[in-house]
Every structure is written in structure tokens, then in C-alpha cells.
Design a protein around this motif. Structure first.
Motif, PDB file in Angstrom:
ATOM      1  N   GLY A 105       0.832  -1.362   0.076  1.00  0.00           N
ATOM      2  CA  GLY A 105       0.001   0.129  -0.081  1.00  0.00           C
ATOM      3  C   GLY A 105       0.784   1.418  -0.197  1.00  0.00           C
ATOM      4  N   VAL A 106       0.251   2.292  -0.470  1.00  0.00           N
ATOM      5  CA  VAL A 106       1.014   3.762  -0.592  1.00  0.00           C
ATOM      6  C   VAL A 106       0.199   4.607  -0.044  1.00  0.00           C
ATOM      7  CG1 VAL A 106       2.246   5.310  -2.151  1.00  0.00           C
ATOM      8  CG2 VAL A 106       2.292   3.059  -2.407  1.00  0.00           C
TER       9      VAL A 106
ATOM     10  N   ALA B   9       0.576  -0.554   9.986  1.00  0.00           N
ATOM     11  CA  ALA B   9       1.219   0.646  10.208  1.00  0.00           C
ATOM     12  C   ALA B   9       0.898   1.500   8.614  1.00  0.00           C
ATOM     13  CB  ALA B   9       2.587   0.866  10.504  1.00  0.00           C
ATOM     14  N   PRO B  10       0.653   2.504   8.598  1.00  0.00           N
ATOM     15  CA  PRO B  10       0.337   3.095   7.239  1.00  0.00           C
ATOM     16  C   PRO B  10       1.744   3.668   6.793  1.00  0.00           C
ATOM     17  CG  PRO B  10       0.060   5.057   8.759  1.00  0.00           C
ATOM     18  CD  PRO B  10       0.255   3.483   9.792  1.00  0.00           C
ATOM     19  N   TYR B  11       1.453   3.553   5.261  1.00  0.00           N
ATOM     20  CA  TYR B  11       2.727   3.984   4.706  1.00  0.00           C
ATOM     21  C   TYR B  11       2.714   5.783   4.498  1.00  0.00           C
ATOM     22  CZ  TYR B  11       6.726   3.897   1.259  1.00  0.00           C
ATOM     23  OH  TYR B  11       7.971   3.935   0.820  1.00  0.00           O
ATOM     24  N   VAL B  12       3.849   6.210   4.937  1.00  0.00           N
ATOM     25  CA  VAL B  12       4.082   7.717   4.959  1.00  0.00           C
ATOM     26  C   VAL B  12       4.029   8.178   3.369  1.00  0.00           C
ATOM     27  CG1 VAL B  12       4.901   7.733   7.262  1.00  0.00           C
ATOM     28  CG2 VAL B  12       6.520   7.750   5.137  1.00  0.00           C
ATOM     29  N   GLY B  13       3.910   9.383   3.227  1.00  0.00           N
ATOM     30  CA  GLY B  13       4.052   9.980   1.832  1.00  0.00           C
ATOM     31  C   GLY B  13       5.002  10.392   1.887  1.00  0.00           C
ATOM     32  N   ASP B  14       5.249  11.636   0.907  1.00  0.00           N
ATOM     33  CA  ASP B  14       6.431  12.262   0.614  1.00  0.00           C
ATOM     34  C   ASP B  14       6.918  13.213   1.650  1.00  0.00           C
ATOM     35  OD1 ASP B  14       4.867  12.586  -2.478  1.00  0.00           O
ATOM     36  OD2 ASP B  14       7.034  11.692  -2.529  1.00  0.00           O
ATOM     37  N   VAL B  15       8.235  13.041   1.771  1.00  0.00           N
ATOM     38  CA  VAL B  15       8.835  14.211   2.606  1.00  0.00           C
ATOM     39  C   VAL B  15       8.498  15.717   2.060  1.00  0.00           C
ATOM     40  CG1 VAL B  15      11.011  13.983   1.770  1.00  0.00           C
ATOM     41  CG2 VAL B  15      10.961  14.835   3.822  1.00  0.00           C
TER      42      VAL B  15
END
Length: 388
Positions: free
Chosen positions: A28-29, A77-83
Motif C-alpha cells: 500500500g502507498v 502501520a500506514p505508509y508515509v507519503g512524500d517528505v
């Protein structure tokens, strides 16, 4: 500037990544964090992640917080997006000259076309956080940031570099560390005349977050931006640890959860309990838990056999989400000797973290920790549906 330092990376993580073809990524993203908008240094998705945690921390255990030790089921745990970059308008001071971790003197004249490669995706996040996201022209399979989804992957069979794929991108700089290889591919890129900077091997501790960011920034000629990103990342991680400490103290009467990190690939023999040398103690203790591997004197890894699992008897098993999937999910995992007999197995209690985040200590470490804590302490919002 010298980048040389004696470090070692746990051999299991690299070896398992280079064989079989199992991808070290989650399926997942998450949503993009603005996909490159700099804004104020304090205005990142970290604060939104803080808001996702239960609000009644620091209160007695009967205030509605879940009894995490007796909670049942898998949570993700969720996947973090862009920094979020510290600046969207940077001017690197070039050239830079470094002695890299292999003892080679390298001059960096251009950062126009960068290929950052490592086992956890930390380097691509760091380059993006420094303001050079648009300069990334190639990536490893672990660089799962939404804004890089159309950037070519130049690794194969896990984390083996395809030298020809890299050279076809005409890079002006390749950044990597020894978490990825093989050496022959790296030498092929060097021999083609491409500047290659070998950075220090990963050290799986939160204390290296700022130092590693500053080192990478120095190679790129972005010292000021490196200081800003390092300070922000360190501050966010410290704030995250404080928040999670409150949460852990409010759940289960403050009794730490006993946790073990399992590393698995497929239904074969790749099944290990990882120890502190792999970063497990840093992760588990930051989540307010007790690392039972550390408690039992394991430093690097040990086979996850029935005897070892029975001796440790963890409340929660921590896994990479791709590793859990490769075993056949929770039912496949429970079929492995000894798993079903643990407290965690009886409760089907698994904390699954995206592969590239599980033992990653880069510029979004604070947000990654908060996501894992939310899945651990508020599991009803992070069930199986969030894994795809």
C-alpha cells in the motif's frame, strides 16, 4: 570531507534482499504530503500523524485506550507519503570533494541527475527533503514515495543494482551505501566515469538521523539545507517518542508490551528473530515496548524456532508487511513451528510495518514511528484492509 567509518550492516537483511526476488516493499502507498511543497519547516505531515493518535494519553488505563496486550488481530502501520522539502529553491555549492566510505576520492560537479540507492529508501527521502526531488532520475525498489512512482527502478531481484539500467539514465551522481550491491555493478558504474559516492553503512539507531542527513547534504553542496532538515527530523523524532511514551504509559496500566521482531521471506527457511544490531531495540523501545530479543541476549539474529519463541513468549510480533504477506498472511505465519503457542500467536497479534519503514531512520522517522504507534495502540483503525 571524509565519509569513512567502520560500520557493519546485519548480513541477513542484505542477503535476503538480494536473493529470491522478494520485494522489500509494502503493497500500500499512503497519500502524498503535498508532493514537494516546501512551506514552513514545521508544516509537515508529521503534525497530522500526531493527530491520528488517541487523544487521552497520560490518563488511567480505563479511559478507553485499548488493552494492547490482549488486542487480537493484525494491524498495519500506514505508509508515509512524500517528505516535505526544507526549500523548493536550492542552489548547491559545487563542486564538492569527498573521501567516501570506500576510501575513494570523489569530486561532485553536478547534482542534475541523481540516482540514490539503498535498502530502505532513506537516501531518496533525504535528497527530496533537501530540495532536489526533481533531480532524482532513478531509484531502488524501496523508494516508494508517491512523487517517485514514475521514476525508473534500477534494481532487480530485490536490491541488486542493474548497472546498465543506471548508466542508461546518464546520471551525474550515484549515491549509495553497502546495504545494496553487488560490488561488480558499482565498479561498472564507476568505470564508466560516473561519480559514485559510497556513504557510510546504515546504523540502525535514532541518534544517527541528523548526522546522516548532514553528511548527504555535504556531498550535494547543501550544508544549510542539511542543517535545517537534520534539525527538523531530529525534533520530530523526539516529539514522536515523547508522544508515544505518553500513549504507552496510558495503555495496559503502563506495563510495556513484550515484542519480538520476526524477519520472514516465503514459507521456506528464511525465518529469524532480529536483535538490536538490526535496529529492533530502537524501534521497539521507541514504541514503549520491551525487545525480548535484547532481553535474551540476541544481538544480530537467531532462527525463529519453537524453542526460541517459547522462551521469549512475546505479546506482539513485529514484522515487515511484505514479509507477513510472503508467509501466507496470519494463517501462514501461525503454521510455522512455535508461533501459535506464543501469547502473540494466540491473539493473532501482529504489528505489520511497511518494509522500507520498519527499520528506517531517515528524515521521516518521527512520522513513521507515529504510524507504527497508531497501529499498535489504536489497532481498530489499522486492520487488514489498510494493507492493500
Amino acid at each position: 570531507m571524509s565519509l569513512r567509518r567502520s560500520r557493519t550492516i546485519p548480513s541477513l537483511l542484505l542477503a535476503a534482499a538480494l536473493v529470491g526476488g522478494g520485494s522489500l516493499t509494502a503493497c500500500g502507498v499512503g497519500a502524498s504530503n503535498g508532493s514537494g511543497s516546501a512551506g514552513d519547516a514545521d508544516e509537515t505531515s508529521f503534525d497530522a500523524a500526531m493527530d491520528d493518535l488517541p487523544a487521552d494519553t497520560g490518563l488511567p488505563a480505563d479511559t478507553g485506550l485499548p488493552a494492547a496486550a490482549s488486542t487480537k488481530g493484525v494491524s498495519y502501520a500506514p505508509y508515509v507519503g512524500d517528505v516535505s522539502p526544507v526549500s523548493d529553491d536550492v542552489s548547491p555549492s559545487l563542486p564538492t570533494s569527498v573521501t567516501d566510505a570506500d576510501g575513494r576520492d570523489v569530486t561532485v560537479d553536478s547534482v542534475d541527475r541523481i540516482v540514490p540507492l539503498d535498502i530502505s529508501g532513506e537516501l531518496s527521502r533525504t535528497v527530496a527533503g533537501l530540495g532536489l526531488r526533481d533531480n532524482i532520475v532513478g531509484r531502488s525498489v524501496s523508494s516508494m514515495e508517491p512523487s517517485l512512482k514514475d521514476v525508473p527502478v534500477v534494481t532487480q531481484g530485490g536490491h541488486s543494482i542493474n548497472a546498465e539500467a543506471v548508466l542508461n539514465l546518464h546520471p551525474t551522481l550515484v549515491l549509495l551505501n553497502h546495504s545494496i550491491g553487488p560490488d561488480d555493478a558499482v565498479d561498472q558504474i564507476r568505470n564508466a566515469g560516473v561519480p559514485v559516492v559510497m556513504l557510510e553503512d546504515p546504523e540502525f539507531t535514532d541518534g544517527k538521523i541528523g548526522e546522516d542527513i548532514r553528511t548527504t547534504a555535504g556531498v550535494l553542496g547543501l550544508a544549510d539545507e542539511g542543517e535545517k532538515l537534520a534539525s527538523r527530523a531530529t525534533d520530530e523524532y523526539d516529539r514522536a517518542k515523547d508522544k508515544v511514551s505518553e500513549l504507552a504509559g496510558a495503555a495496559d496500566g503502563g506495563k510495556p508490551l513484550r515484542m519480538a521482531f520476526l524477519y520472514a521471506r516465503g514459507d521456506g527457511g528464511v525465518f529469524y528473530i532480529l536483535g538490536p544490531d538490526s535496529g529492533t531495540a530502537t524501534l521497539i523501545e521507541s514504541l514503549g515496548g520491551t525487545d525480548v530479543a535484547k532481553e535474551n541476549g540476541i544481538t544480530d539474529m537467531t532462527p525463529a524456532n519453537a524453542e526460541a519463541l517459547a522462551k521469549m513468549n512475546p505479546d506482539v510480533l513485529v514484522m515487515m508487511s511484505g514479509g507477513l504477506e510472503s508467509t501466507g498472511g496470519i494463517d501462514g505465519l501461525l503454521s510455522k513451528p512455535g508461533v501459535a503457542q506464543t501469547t502473540a500467536g494466540q491473539h493473532r497479534r501482529i504489528l505489520a510495518i511497511p518494509d522500507s519503514q520498519a527499520l528506517s531512520f531517515g528524515p521521516q522517522s518521527g512520522e513513521m514511528l507515529l504510524g507504527a504507534a497508531a497501529a499498535l495502540y489504536a489497532p481498530d483503525d489499522h486492520r487488514e484492509a489498510t494493507a492493500s
